[in-house]
Design a protein around this motif. Structure first.
Motif, PDB file in Angstrom:
ATOM      1  N   GLY A 107     -20.900  17.178  -1.051  1.00 32.73           N
ATOM      2  CA  GLY A 107     -20.523  17.267   0.359  1.00 32.73           C
ATOM      3  C   GLY A 107     -19.386  18.242   0.563  1.00 32.73           C
ATOM      4  N   THR A 108     -18.617  18.007   1.608  1.00 29.22           N
ATOM      5  CA  THR A 108     -17.506  18.865   1.958  1.00 29.22           C
ATOM      6  C   THR A 108     -16.430  18.826   0.883  1.00 29.22           C
ATOM      7  N   ARG A 109     -15.941  19.992   0.538  1.00 26.63           N
ATOM      8  CA  ARG A 109     -14.878  20.113  -0.455  1.00 26.63           C
ATOM      9  C   ARG A 109     -13.532  20.158   0.257  1.00 26.63           C
ATOM     10  N   GLN A 110     -12.594  19.321  -0.177  1.00 24.18           N
ATOM     11  CA  GLN A 110     -11.243  19.297   0.381  1.00 24.18           C
ATOM     12  C   GLN A 110     -10.283  19.786  -0.700  1.00 24.18           C
ATOM     13  N   THR A 111      -9.297  20.579  -0.299  1.00 20.23           N
ATOM     14  CA  THR A 111      -8.358  21.141  -1.270  1.00 20.23           C
ATOM     15  C   THR A 111      -6.923  20.973  -0.793  1.00 20.23           C
ATOM     16  N   ILE A 112      -5.998  21.093  -1.750  1.00 24.33           N
ATOM     17  CA  ILE A 112      -4.586  21.198  -1.436  1.00 24.33           C
ATOM     18  C   ILE A 112      -4.024  22.351  -2.266  1.00 24.33           C
ATOM     19  N   THR A 113      -3.273  23.219  -1.617  1.00 29.04           N
ATOM     20  CA  THR A 113      -2.594  24.309  -2.313  1.00 29.04           C
ATOM     21  C   THR A 113      -1.135  23.927  -2.456  1.00 29.04           C
ATOM     22  N   ILE A 114      -0.657  23.981  -3.681  1.00 16.50           N
ATOM     23  CA  ILE A 114       0.720  23.599  -4.000  1.00 16.50           C
ATOM     24  C   ILE A 114       1.427  24.795  -4.608  1.00 16.50           C
ATOM     25  N   LYS A 115       2.622  25.063  -4.121  1.00 12.84           N
ATOM     26  CA  LYS A 115       3.479  26.092  -4.703  1.00 12.84           C
ATOM     27  C   LYS A 115       4.796  25.430  -5.087  1.00 12.84           C
ATOM     28  N   LEU A 116       5.239  25.677  -6.293  1.00 16.31           N
ATOM     29  CA  LEU A 116       6.501  25.146  -6.789  1.00 16.31           C
ATOM     30  C   LEU A 116       7.251  26.315  -7.400  1.00 16.31           C
ATOM     31  N   PHE A 117       8.417  26.648  -6.843  1.00 19.51           N
ATOM     32  CA  PHE A 117       9.125  27.837  -7.317  1.00 19.51           C
ATOM     33  C   PHE A 117      10.630  27.679  -7.178  1.00 19.51           C
ATOM     34  N   ARG A 118      11.358  28.410  -8.005  1.00 24.48           N
ATOM     35  CA  ARG A 118      12.817  28.394  -7.987  1.00 24.48           C
ATOM     36  C   ARG A 118      13.319  29.581  -7.192  1.00 24.48           C
ATOM     37  N   THR A 119      14.293  29.328  -6.306  1.00 28.83           N
ATOM     38  CA  THR A 119      14.895  30.420  -5.557  1.00 28.83           C
ATOM     39  C   THR A 119      16.029  31.027  -6.367  1.00 28.83           C
TER      40      THR A 119
ATOM     41  N   ASN B  47      20.035  29.980  -4.992  1.00 26.70           N
ATOM     42  CA  ASN B  47      20.815  28.809  -5.414  1.00 26.70           C
ATOM     43  C   ASN B  47      20.172  28.024  -6.554  1.00 26.70           C
ATOM     44  N   GLY B  48      19.008  28.446  -7.031  1.00 34.00           N
ATOM     45  CA  GLY B  48      18.359  27.787  -8.153  1.00 34.00           C
ATOM     46  C   GLY B  48      17.606  26.519  -7.802  1.00 34.00           C
TER      47      GLY B  48
ATOM     48  N   ILE C  62       3.355  25.282   3.410  1.00 32.21           N
ATOM     49  CA  ILE C  62       4.621  25.296   4.143  1.00 32.21           C
ATOM     50  C   ILE C  62       5.669  24.497   3.365  1.00 32.21           C
ATOM     51  N   PRO C  63       6.958  24.732   3.621  1.00 32.09           N
ATOM     52  CA  PRO C  63       8.001  23.975   2.923  1.00 32.09           C
ATOM     53  C   PRO C  63       7.879  22.481   3.184  1.00 32.09           C
ATOM     54  N   VAL C  64       7.901  21.698   2.101  1.00 31.04           N
ATOM     55  CA  VAL C  64       7.785  20.249   2.176  1.00 31.04           C
ATOM     56  C   VAL C  64       9.086  19.595   1.713  1.00 31.04           C
ATOM     57  N   ALA C  65       9.618  20.078   0.582  1.00 30.70           N
ATOM     58  CA  ALA C  65      10.801  19.458  -0.017  1.00 30.70           C
ATOM     59  C   ALA C  65      11.353  20.397  -1.081  1.00 30.70           C
ATOM     60  N   TYR C  66      12.518  20.030  -1.624  1.00 32.66           N
ATOM     61  CA  TYR C  66      13.047  20.785  -2.761  1.00 32.66           C
ATOM     62  C   TYR C  66      13.780  19.847  -3.705  1.00 32.66           C
ATOM     63  N   PHE C  67      13.855  20.287  -4.959  1.00 34.94           N
ATOM     64  CA  PHE C  67      14.612  19.601  -5.996  1.00 34.94           C
ATOM     65  C   PHE C  67      15.871  20.418  -6.227  1.00 34.94           C
ATOM     66  N   PRO C  68      17.061  19.871  -5.918  1.00 33.37           N
ATOM     67  CA  PRO C  68      18.290  20.643  -6.097  1.00 33.37           C
ATOM     68  C   PRO C  68      18.502  21.076  -7.544  1.00 33.37           C
ATOM     69  N   ALA C  69      19.010  22.272  -7.716  1.00 31.46           N
ATOM     70  CA  ALA C  69      19.316  22.790  -9.053  1.00 31.46           C
ATOM     71  C   ALA C  69      20.265  21.860  -9.797  1.00 31.46           C
ATOM     72  N   SER C  70      21.104  21.156  -9.068  1.00 33.56           N
ATOM     73  CA  SER C  70      22.090  20.253  -9.695  1.00 33.56           C
ATOM     74  C   SER C  70      21.453  19.083 -10.434  1.00 33.56           C
TER      75      SER C  70
ATOM     76  N   PHE D 274      19.261  19.368 -12.720  1.00 35.06           N
ATOM     77  CA  PHE D 274      18.872  19.816 -14.050  1.00 35.06           C
ATOM     78  C   PHE D 274      20.017  20.534 -14.755  1.00 35.06           C
ATOM     79  N   ASP D 275      20.106  20.329 -16.075  1.00 36.06           N
ATOM     80  CA  ASP D 275      21.140  21.002 -16.863  1.00 36.06           C
ATOM     81  C   ASP D 275      20.687  22.374 -17.320  1.00 36.06           C
ATOM     82  N   ASP D 276      19.469  22.485 -17.842  1.00 34.54           N
ATOM     83  CA  ASP D 276      18.963  23.734 -18.397  1.00 34.54           C
ATOM     84  C   ASP D 276      17.507  23.866 -18.025  1.00 34.54           C
ATOM     85  N   PHE D 277      17.244  24.535 -16.888  1.00 30.32           N
ATOM     86  CA  PHE D 277      15.869  24.629 -16.407  1.00 30.32           C
ATOM     87  C   PHE D 277      15.650  26.033 -15.895  1.00 30.32           C
TER      88      PHE D 277
END
Length: 194
Positions: A151-163, A166-167, A181-189, A191-194
């Motif tokens: 039947g109909t195919r449904q998709t989600i496109t996900i982008k995960l990237f570091r700026t 500010n990291g 579109i922007p959904v959320a972010y994980f603060p650089a703070s 993570f120690d080494d990423f």
């Protein structure tokens, strides 16, 4: 851990791994043995990749407690001891009755900075992910409709990237042919080494 590697251009390797540190927390039930395609960048930190993007078909299944099904993308730091120091962010869809108390398909996130020794969680189980005001979709939201067999195919496109500014690690998402579109972010703070 099982690994199978092949060389490619620009000092990158394609590796297929079974990575135990990305397994879902046992407190939510089920056994997960993820297999991923991983690209390892060269040791030159001034070049390389700072994100990942994928379009995933979205499915729904009538699962029972102890069963989990999903698809996700993940960014991980492989320069450390897998059992203690791996930083990782995972984003995708999941059907997980033991966690969500039903058999619907959800957008989910997970993160850790120490192979889940003392940090990290799924969605909002601990402080970490920061939501973007006004986004029509968030981690923990039901994704509907889902793909149907023949039947109909449904998709989600996900982008995960570091700026570079500010990291922070940004999550963008879009369902079907919508631009992510922007959904959320994980603060650089987080993570120690990423």
């Amino acid at each position: 851990m099982e690994a199978k590697a092949s060389s490619s251009s620009r000092s990158l390797s394609s590796v297929h791994l079974q990575l135990p540190y990305i397994e879902l927390p046992p407190k939510h039930g089920g056994t997960v043995q993820p297999y991923e395609a991983v690209y390892i960048k060269s040791t030159d930190r001034d070049s390389g990749y700072y994100g990942v993007s994928a379009t995933l078909d979205v499915y729904g299944y009538n699962l029972k407690d102890g069963q989990v099904s999903g698809a996700a993308i993940s960014i991980s730091n492989f320069e450390a001891d897998f059992s203690k120091n791996v930083s990782a962010i995972t984003v995708g869809w999941v059907v997980w009755p033991s966690y969500f108390n039903d058999s619907q398909t959800y957008l989910y996130t997970a993160w850790t900075k120490d192979s889940r020794q003392s940090t990290g969680c799924v969605n909002y189980d601990c402080p970490g992910i920061q939501l973007v005001s006004g986004s029509p979709i968030f981690p923990g939201d039901v994704i509907a409709p889902v793909s149907q067999a023949n039947g109909t195919r449904q998709t989600i496109t996900i982008k995960l990237f570091r700026t570079k500014l500010n990291g922070n690690w940004w999550l963008h998402a879009g369902v079907n042919d919508e631009d992510p579109i922007p959904v959320a972010y994980f603060p650089a703070s987080l993570f120690d080494d990423f």
